[in-house]
Design a protein around this motif. Structure first.
Motif, PDB file in Angstrom:
ATOM      1  N   ASP A  75       0.854  -1.189   0.000  1.00  0.00           N
ATOM      2  CA  ASP A  75       0.000   0.000   0.000  1.00  0.00           C
ATOM      3  C   ASP A  75       0.892   1.241   0.000  1.00  0.00           C
ATOM      4  O   ASP A  75       1.714   1.416   0.914  1.00  0.00           O
ATOM      5  N   PRO A  76       0.774   2.112  -0.999  1.00  0.00           N
ATOM      6  CA  PRO A  76       1.665   3.272  -1.084  1.00  0.00           C
ATOM      7  C   PRO A  76       1.638   4.164   0.162  1.00  0.00           C
ATOM      8  O   PRO A  76       2.690   4.602   0.633  1.00  0.00           O
ATOM      9  N   VAL A  94       6.947  12.946   0.677  1.00  0.00           N
ATOM     10  CA  VAL A  94       5.752  13.776   0.608  1.00  0.00           C
ATOM     11  C   VAL A  94       4.734  13.260  -0.395  1.00  0.00           C
ATOM     12  O   VAL A  94       3.582  13.694  -0.388  1.00  0.00           O
ATOM     13  N   ASP A  95       5.130  12.336  -1.261  1.00  0.00           N
ATOM     14  CA  ASP A  95       4.195  11.784  -2.244  1.00  0.00           C
ATOM     15  C   ASP A  95       4.715  10.433  -2.708  1.00  0.00           C
ATOM     16  O   ASP A  95       5.930  10.236  -2.818  1.00  0.00           O
ATOM     17  N   ILE A  96       3.797   9.508  -2.946  1.00  0.00           N
ATOM     18  CA  ILE A  96       4.180   8.190  -3.440  1.00  0.00           C
ATOM     19  C   ILE A  96       3.030   7.632  -4.261  1.00  0.00           C
ATOM     20  O   ILE A  96       1.872   7.683  -3.853  1.00  0.00           O
ATOM     21  N   VAL A  97       3.348   7.121  -5.442  1.00  0.00           N
ATOM     22  CA  VAL A  97       2.331   6.582  -6.344  1.00  0.00           C
ATOM     23  C   VAL A  97       2.848   5.295  -6.968  1.00  0.00           C
ATOM     24  O   VAL A  97       4.057   5.060  -7.031  1.00  0.00           O
ATOM     25  N   GLN A  98       1.925   4.489  -7.432  1.00  0.00           N
ATOM     26  CA  GLN A  98       2.314   3.307  -8.197  1.00  0.00           C
ATOM     27  C   GLN A  98       2.573   3.719  -9.637  1.00  0.00           C
ATOM     28  O   GLN A  98       1.789   4.460 -10.234  1.00  0.00           O
ATOM     29  N   ALA A  99       3.700   3.268 -10.197  1.00  0.00           N
ATOM     30  CA  ALA A  99       4.035   3.598 -11.581  1.00  0.00           C
ATOM     31  C   ALA A  99       3.015   2.968 -12.526  1.00  0.00           C
ATOM     32  O   ALA A  99       2.678   1.793 -12.392  1.00  0.00           O
ATOM     33  N   ARG A 100       2.539   3.767 -13.468  1.00  0.00           N
ATOM     34  CA  ARG A 100       1.554   3.290 -14.443  1.00  0.00           C
ATOM     35  C   ARG A 100       2.128   3.282 -15.849  1.00  0.00           C
ATOM     36  O   ARG A 100       1.435   3.522 -16.820  1.00  0.00           O
ATOM     37  N   GLY A 101       3.391   2.980 -15.956  1.00  0.00           N
ATOM     38  CA  GLY A 101       4.033   2.949 -17.262  1.00  0.00           C
ATOM     39  C   GLY A 101       4.760   4.236 -17.562  1.00  0.00           C
ATOM     40  O   GLY A 101       4.710   5.218 -16.814  1.00  0.00           O
ATOM     41  N   GLY A 102       5.455   4.255 -18.691  1.00  0.00           N
ATOM     42  CA  GLY A 102       6.217   5.428 -19.075  1.00  0.00           C
ATOM     43  C   GLY A 102       7.533   5.512 -18.327  1.00  0.00           C
ATOM     44  O   GLY A 102       7.817   4.719 -17.431  1.00  0.00           O
ATOM     45  N   LEU A 225       8.126  21.056 -18.951  1.00  0.00           N
ATOM     46  CA  LEU A 225       7.584  22.367 -19.269  1.00  0.00           C
ATOM     47  C   LEU A 225       6.380  22.238 -20.197  1.00  0.00           C
ATOM     48  O   LEU A 225       6.429  21.518 -21.197  1.00  0.00           O
ATOM     49  N   ASP A 226       5.284  22.957 -19.870  1.00  0.00           N
ATOM     50  CA  ASP A 226       4.146  22.989 -20.783  1.00  0.00           C
ATOM     51  C   ASP A 226       4.318  24.151 -21.755  1.00  0.00           C
ATOM     52  O   ASP A 226       5.352  24.823 -21.772  1.00  0.00           O
ATOM     53  N   GLY A 227       3.310  24.410 -22.557  1.00  0.00           N
ATOM     54  CA  GLY A 227       3.424  25.444 -23.573  1.00  0.00           C
ATOM     55  C   GLY A 227       3.542  26.852 -23.024  1.00  0.00           C
ATOM     56  O   GLY A 227       3.930  27.772 -23.745  1.00  0.00           O
ATOM     57  N   GLU A 228       3.214  27.038 -21.728  1.00  0.00           N
ATOM     58  CA  GLU A 228       3.283  28.362 -21.112  1.00  0.00           C
ATOM     59  C   GLU A 228       4.472  28.495 -20.172  1.00  0.00           C
ATOM     60  O   GLU A 228       4.548  29.445 -19.389  1.00  0.00           O
ATOM     61  N   GLY A 229       5.396  27.531 -20.223  1.00  0.00           N
ATOM     62  CA  GLY A 229       6.586  27.620 -19.404  1.00  0.00           C
ATOM     63  C   GLY A 229       6.390  27.194 -17.969  1.00  0.00           C
ATOM     64  O   GLY A 229       7.254  27.446 -17.117  1.00  0.00           O
ATOM     65  N   ARG A 230       5.269  26.530 -17.664  1.00  0.00           N
ATOM     66  CA  ARG A 230       5.029  26.028 -16.314  1.00  0.00           C
ATOM     67  C   ARG A 230       5.425  24.563 -16.220  1.00  0.00           C
ATOM     68  O   ARG A 230       5.439  23.852 -17.223  1.00  0.00           O
ATOM     69  N   LEU A 231       5.734  24.117 -14.993  1.00  0.00           N
ATOM     70  CA  LEU A 231       6.162  22.743 -14.786  1.00  0.00           C
ATOM     71  C   LEU A 231       4.970  21.839 -14.485  1.00  0.00           C
ATOM     72  O   LEU A 231       4.125  22.163 -13.644  1.00  0.00           O
ATOM     73  N   VAL A 232       4.920  20.706 -15.175  1.00  0.00           N
ATOM     74  CA  VAL A 232       3.876  19.713 -14.957  1.00  0.00           C
ATOM     75  C   VAL A 232       4.407  18.654 -13.993  1.00  0.00           C
ATOM     76  O   VAL A 232       5.510  18.113 -14.193  1.00  0.00           O
ATOM     77  N   ASP A 233       3.645  18.346 -12.938  1.00  0.00           N
ATOM     78  CA  ASP A 233       4.025  17.354 -11.940  1.00  0.00           C
ATOM     79  C   ASP A 233       4.348  16.026 -12.634  1.00  0.00           C
ATOM     80  O   ASP A 233       3.486  15.459 -13.320  1.00  0.00           O
ATOM     81  N   PRO A 234       5.564  15.501 -12.477  1.00  0.00           N
ATOM     82  CA  PRO A 234       5.922  14.241 -13.162  1.00  0.00           C
ATOM     83  C   PRO A 234       5.130  13.026 -12.678  1.00  0.00           C
ATOM     84  O   PRO A 234       5.096  12.007 -13.372  1.00  0.00           O
ATOM     85  N   LYS A 239      -1.054   9.384 -11.157  1.00  0.00           N
ATOM     86  CA  LYS A 239      -2.212   9.647 -10.313  1.00  0.00           C
ATOM     87  C   LYS A 239      -3.504   9.578 -11.125  1.00  0.00           C
ATOM     88  O   LYS A 239      -4.508   9.019 -10.657  1.00  0.00           O
ATOM     89  N   GLU A 240      -3.486  10.123 -12.324  1.00  0.00           N
ATOM     90  CA  GLU A 240      -4.683  10.130 -13.157  1.00  0.00           C
ATOM     91  C   GLU A 240      -5.033   8.743 -13.648  1.00  0.00           C
ATOM     92  O   GLU A 240      -6.215   8.402 -13.824  1.00  0.00           O
TER      93      GLU A 240
END
Length: 241
Positions: A75-76, A94-102, A225-234, A239-240
């Motif tokens: 259990d994570p 501070v965060d832990i998830v199960q890898a879903r590929g990639g 980096l997204d198209g607006e120069g912001r960082l996307v949570d790796p 999680k999704e």
């Protein structure tokens, strides 16, 4: 076999700890927590732990990442609690998830840094940053084990802005009465790596900005980096999923 992805911190005095020592501490904590680690094959089996973009010695971080593989499902959240109890103060999961590929490494191409410069007026820092951003190239010299190396800092810096120091940031009144420039900058993870001290050296080169005391750098985030120069949570894709 299950693969888990963890985000952890490196705070306080542990910022002066090398990555090798952090890795050893983490592996000891995994053993103490009774984590059913998966091991490599061969004459010298070692736990399957994969580190992603470790912060350099001397800086703190709120966003370090590591992948661990276990031989059966855990259990994570239970693992996060067990590791926190086994790790020393300053290293917190501070965060832990199960890898879903990639590939986690492919989801990280930049870092956001907070650099505090005690004794530097914010206005003076803002002027230096403005001069730096107006340049196409800013070369600095870096000492390496193979000698001196010249690197161009400017292409790696995506953004840089100066923020005021907040009164609720843990500073007493005496500290708040002193000038302090705070630089928030997003830097691409390129080769060779551009580190916070390289950015400060670049400000010295273009604007003769020399802090009277060593700066304090903290990595606040990593991601793509997204198209607006912001960082996307790796970890967002996991999680999704």
């Amino acid at each position: 076999m299950q693969k888990l992805r963890l985000r952890y911190t490196k705070r306080g005095r542990l910022r002066f700890t090398s990555h090798r020592d952090i890795a050893r501490t983490f592996e000891r904590a995994l053993r103490r927590a009774g984590v059913p680690m998966a091991y490599s094959q061969g004459f010298s089996p070692h736990p399957k732990v994969s580190w992603v973009g470790a912060a350099p010695t001397g800086v703190a971080s709120e966003a370090e990442y590591v992948e661990v593989s276990v031989v059966h499902q855990v259990d994570p959240e239970a693992l996060r609690i067990a590791l926190d109890q086994a790790l020393p103060p300053g290293i917190d999961v501070v965060d832990i998830v199960q890898a879903r590929g990639g590939n986690l490494t492919e989801r990280i191409d930049a870092s956001e840094w907070r650099i505090e410069l005690d004794g530097v007026e914010p206005e003076r820092l803002a002027e230096a940053v403005s001069v730096f951003l107006a340049q196409e190239r800013v070369e600095v010299e870096r000492s390496t084990k193979d000698g001196k190396r010249i690197i161009d800092v400017r292409p790696a810096v995506v953004s840089a802005l100066v923020e005021p120091r907040s009164s609720d940031a843990g500073h007493d009144e005496a500290a708040l009465s002193q000038p302090c420039g705070i630089l928030m900058t997003v830097v691409r993870q390129v080769t060779p790596t551009v580190r916070p001290d390289d950015v400060l050296n670049a400000l010295r080169v273009v604007a003769d900005l020399v802090p009277p005391v060593p700066a304090r750098a903290t990595r606040m985030a990593q991601g793509r980096l997204d198209g607006e120069g912001r960082l996307v949570d790796p970890l967002q894709q996991d999680k999704e999923s």
